[in-house]
Design an enzyme around this catalytic site. Structure first.
Site, PDB file in Angstrom:
ATOM      1  N   GLU A  33       0.842  -1.200   0.000  1.00 19.21           N
ATOM      2  CA  GLU A  33       0.000   0.000   0.000  1.00 19.21           C
ATOM      3  C   GLU A  33       0.879   1.252   0.000  1.00 19.21           C
ATOM      4  OE1 GLU A  33      -3.167  -0.058  -1.097  1.00 19.21           O
ATOM      5  OE2 GLU A  33      -3.691  -1.385   0.569  1.00 19.21           O
ATOM      6  N   THR A  35       2.851   2.092  -2.150  1.00 24.80           N
ATOM      7  CA  THR A  35       4.160   1.763  -2.725  1.00 24.80           C
ATOM      8  C   THR A  35       4.197   2.064  -4.221  1.00 24.80           C
ATOM      9  OG1 THR A  35       3.271  -0.467  -2.866  1.00 24.80           O
ATOM     10  CG2 THR A  35       4.854  -0.065  -1.114  1.00 24.80           C
ATOM     11  N   SER A  67     -25.888   8.667 -15.701  1.00 26.33           N
ATOM     12  CA  SER A  67     -25.492   7.801 -14.592  1.00 26.33           C
ATOM     13  C   SER A  67     -26.754   7.336 -13.862  1.00 26.33           C
ATOM     14  CB  SER A  67     -24.575   8.558 -13.633  1.00 26.33           C
ATOM     15  OG  SER A  67     -24.577   7.891 -12.377  1.00 26.33           O
ATOM     16  N   GLY A 120     -16.554   4.844  -1.880  1.00 27.23           N
ATOM     17  CA  GLY A 120     -15.883   5.294  -0.653  1.00 27.23           C
ATOM     18  C   GLY A 120     -15.343   4.168   0.211  1.00 27.23           C
ATOM     19  N   LEU A 123     -12.335   0.605  -2.777  1.00 24.40           N
ATOM     20  CA  LEU A 123     -12.299  -0.464  -3.786  1.00 24.40           C
ATOM     21  C   LEU A 123     -12.133   0.096  -5.198  1.00 24.40           C
ATOM     22  CD1 LEU A 123     -15.122  -2.725  -2.341  1.00 24.40           C
ATOM     23  CD2 LEU A 123     -12.673  -2.956  -2.089  1.00 24.40           C
ATOM     24  N   SER A 124     -11.822   1.389  -5.271  1.00 25.66           N
ATOM     25  CA  SER A 124     -11.480   2.029  -6.542  1.00 25.66           C
ATOM     26  C   SER A 124     -12.590   1.998  -7.577  1.00 25.66           C
ATOM     27  CB  SER A 124     -10.233   1.391  -7.134  1.00 25.66           C
ATOM     28  OG  SER A 124      -9.166   1.683  -6.321  1.00 25.66           O
ATOM     29  N   SER A 126     -13.643   4.591  -8.911  1.00 27.59           N
ATOM     30  CA  SER A 126     -13.274   5.560  -9.952  1.00 27.59           C
ATOM     31  C   SER A 126     -12.353   4.921 -10.992  1.00 27.59           C
ATOM     32  CB  SER A 126     -12.645   6.825  -9.358  1.00 27.59           C
ATOM     33  OG  SER A 126     -11.475   6.514  -8.656  1.00 27.59           O
ATOM     34  N   ASP A 171      -4.487   1.001  -9.060  1.00 28.41           N
ATOM     35  CA  ASP A 171      -5.921   0.748  -9.208  1.00 28.41           C
ATOM     36  C   ASP A 171      -6.296   0.506 -10.664  1.00 28.41           C
ATOM     37  OD1 ASP A 171      -5.727   1.463  -6.584  1.00 28.41           O
ATOM     38  OD2 ASP A 171      -6.695   3.412  -6.817  1.00 28.41           O
TER      39      ASP A 171
HETATM   40  C1  GLA Z   1      -5.118   4.836  -3.884  1.00 32.76           C
HETATM   41  C2  GLA Z   1      -4.349   5.209  -5.145  1.00 32.76           C
HETATM   42  C3  GLA Z   1      -3.361   4.100  -5.532  1.00 32.76           C
HETATM   43  C4  GLA Z   1      -2.492   3.688  -4.345  1.00 32.76           C
HETATM   44  C5  GLA Z   1      -3.350   3.445  -3.112  1.00 32.76           C
HETATM   45  C6  GLA Z   1      -2.522   3.204  -1.885  1.00 32.76           C
HETATM   46  O1  GLA Z   1      -5.965   3.736  -4.122  1.00 32.76           O
HETATM   47  O2  GLA Z   1      -5.226   5.438  -6.210  1.00 32.76           O
HETATM   48  O3  GLA Z   1      -2.572   4.520  -6.619  1.00 32.76           O
HETATM   49  O4  GLA Z   1      -1.495   4.629  -4.112  1.00 32.76           O
HETATM   50  O5  GLA Z   1      -4.225   4.526  -2.838  1.00 32.76           O
HETATM   51  O6  GLA Z   1      -1.789   2.038  -2.010  1.00 32.76           O
END
Ligand code: GLA
Length: 379
Positions: A33, A35, A67, A120, A123-124, A126, A171
Site C-alpha cells: 500500500e 508503494t 449515470s 468510498g 475499492l477504486s 473511480s 488501481d
Molecule cells: C489509492 C491510489 C493508488 C495507491 C493506493 C494506496 O488507491 O489510487 O494509486 O497509491 O491509494 O496504495
C-alpha cells in the site's frame, strides 16, 4: 433486475436501440500500500464488483451520458474547454481527453452506466469507471490499438489532470489487467508483472467496510506522496524503491520526523510484498497474515493514513484470532481486508457487526472477496 438488464433497458429508453456493453472491475490489494508511486511492488486483484456501461457512437462530436446510480445526465464536447461541471462526468471527460492527447480517436457517443462497486470503501470505483470507458473507447474507435498499460495510464492521468488526485498506477492496472482467481504482483518501477493463482485453501478474504470517510479532499494523499518525493530527492534517487533503511537513517537528522516515518513505512512495505508473494506460493498463510498486521501498524503509526474506526476493526480482528488484517487502499476510512480461517468466519463477522455498531452506531458492510476478470466487453 440484474445490472446488465437495468442498463440496457435505460439505454433503450433514453437513446433508443442498443449499444455495446463494457465492464471493468473494482480491486482489492492483498499487500503493498502506498508503494506504487514510490516505484515499489503492489499485489492487487480485480473483484466481482464492476462498473458497466452501454455505449454507442452517435455520429456527432458530443458525448451524452447518464449515470443511473446518481440519476444525473451530462452532455459535453471533446475539447479541453468542454469540461462538464459534475465531478462524476469529469472522469469520463478526462478519459476521452487523455485518449485524444495520446493521438487516439474519440467521436461523440451516448452512454448509460451503473455499478455495484461500493463507493468510498477503498475499492477504486473511480478506476473501474475510467478503465471501463478507456477500454470501450479503444474498442469502439481505435481498433484496440492502444495497449493495456496505456489504458491504465489513461485512467491514472485522468485522476491527475481532471480529478486532482496524484495517484499511482495500482488501481487502474488492477482494473484493466485483472484475471479471475489470480492476484498480480506489479513492479511499479519496471512495470513487469506476474499472475499468482489465488486459492487460499481453508481461508476467506473478507472486506469490512467501516462506511466512514474522514477526508473529503484528497490533499492528505498528495501530501504523503510529497513527503516520499522529498526524501527520495534528499537521497539523490528517483524513488524510495532504491532506498534502504541504512540510507534513511544516515539522513535522519536532515529531514523532518514526519518525512522519516513516511519513508520508513515505504521501505519496509517494499520487502513485505515480496515476503507475502513467497509465503503465498508456499501456502504459508501465517506469514501472509503477520505481514498484513505489520502493514496495518505501519499505515496507522508511521504513514498515518488510518483512523479510529479502522484501528478498531484491526484490533477486533486480532482479538478474534483472524490470521491477517489491515486497512486497504488510500486510507482515512474505507475498509479493512481480512484473511480469515473459514471456521472463524461466522464469529468474526458477527462480532465485527455487533461491536462496531455498539461503538459507532452503524453496522459495517461486509463483503467476501471473489477475484474476477478486469476490463472487458460484456457479451
Ligand atoms: C489509492 C491510489 C493508488 C495507491 C493506493 C494506496 O488507491 O489510487 O494509486 O497509491 O491509494 O496504495
Amino acid at each position: 433486475m440484474e445490472l446488465k438488464e437495468t442498463i440496457e433497458k435505460t439505454f433503450a429508453e433514453r437513446f433508443g436501440e442498443k449499444g455495446t456493453l463494457y465492464a471493468s472491475a473494482g480491486r482489492i490489494n492483498l499487500i503493498g500500500e502506498h508503494t506504487d508511486y514510490n516505484g515499489g511492488f503492489v499485489f492487487p486483484g480485480a473483484i466481482d464488483k464492476v462498473i458497466m456501461a452501454d455505449i454507442r457512437p452517435n455520429g456527432t462530436d458530443r458525448v451524452r451520458v447518464y449515470s443511473i446510480d446518481i440519476d444525473d445526465y451530462a452532455e459535453f464536447g471533446l475539447t479541453e474547454a468542454d469540461a462538464p461541471s459534475q465531478s462524476w462526468a469529469r472522469y469520463i471527460f478526462g478519459v476521452c481527453r487523455e485518449v485524444i492527447k495520446r493521438g487516439g480517436k474519440v467521436e461523440g457517443f451516448d452512454a448509460v452506466f451503473a455499478g455495484n462497486v461500493p463507493l468510498g470503501a477503498g475499492l477504486s470505483s473511480s478506476a473501474a469507471l475510467e478503465s471501463c470507458f478507456a477500454f470501450a473507447l479503444n474498442d469502439l474507435f481505435n481498433d484496440n490499438s492502444i495497449d493495456k498499460f496505456e489504458l491504465a495510464r489513461i485512467g491514472q492521468s485522468t485522476e491527475h489532470n481532471y480529478c486532482g488526485v496524484n495517484c499511482g498506477i495500482m488501481d487502474q492496472f488492477a482494473s484493466v489487467f485483472g484475471k479471475k482467481d489470480h492476484l498480480m504482483r506489479l513492479d511499479c518501477r519496471s512495470m513487469e508483472y506476474e499472475y499468482f493463482p489465488f486459492h487460499p485453501e481453508g481461508y476467506s478474504l473478507v472486506l469490512v467496510d467501516s462506511a466512514v470517510k474522514h477526508e473529503l479532499a484528497d490533499s492528505p494523499y498528495n501530501k504523503r506522496r510529497q513527503s516520499c518525493e522529498r526524501v527520495a530527492k534528499r537521497l539523490g534517487i528517483d524513488t524510495l524503491r532504491d532506498a534502504t533503511m541504512e540510507d534513511l537513517d544516515a539522513i535522519r537528522t536532515d529531514i523532518t520526523a514526519e518525512d522519516y516515518f513516511r519513508a520508513k513505512y515505504v521501505i519496509e512495505e517494499k520487502q513485505r510484498v515480496l515476503d507475502v508473494c513467497d509465503a503465498l506460493v508456499a501456502g504459508d498463510y501465517d506469514t501472509v497474515g503477520r505481514c498484513m498486521y505489520e502493514t496495518h501498524r505501519g499505515l496507522s503509526k508511521d504513514y498515518e493514513v488510518s483512523c479510529e474506526e479502522l484501528d478498531f476493526l484491526n484490533d477486533l480482528a486480532r482479538d478474534c484470532g483472524v490470521t491477517g488484517s489491515r486497512i486497504m487502499g488510500g486510507g482515512f476510512g474505507g475498509c479493512t481486508i481480512n484473511l480469515v480461517k473459514n471456521e472463524l468466519l461466522p464469529e468474526f463477522t458477527a462480532r465485527a457487526r455487533a461491536d462496531f455498531k455498539a461503538r459507532y452506531g452503524h453496522e459495517p458492510k461486509i463483503y467476501e472477496v471473489i477475484i474476477s476478470d478486469g476490463a472487458r466487453r460484456v457479451e
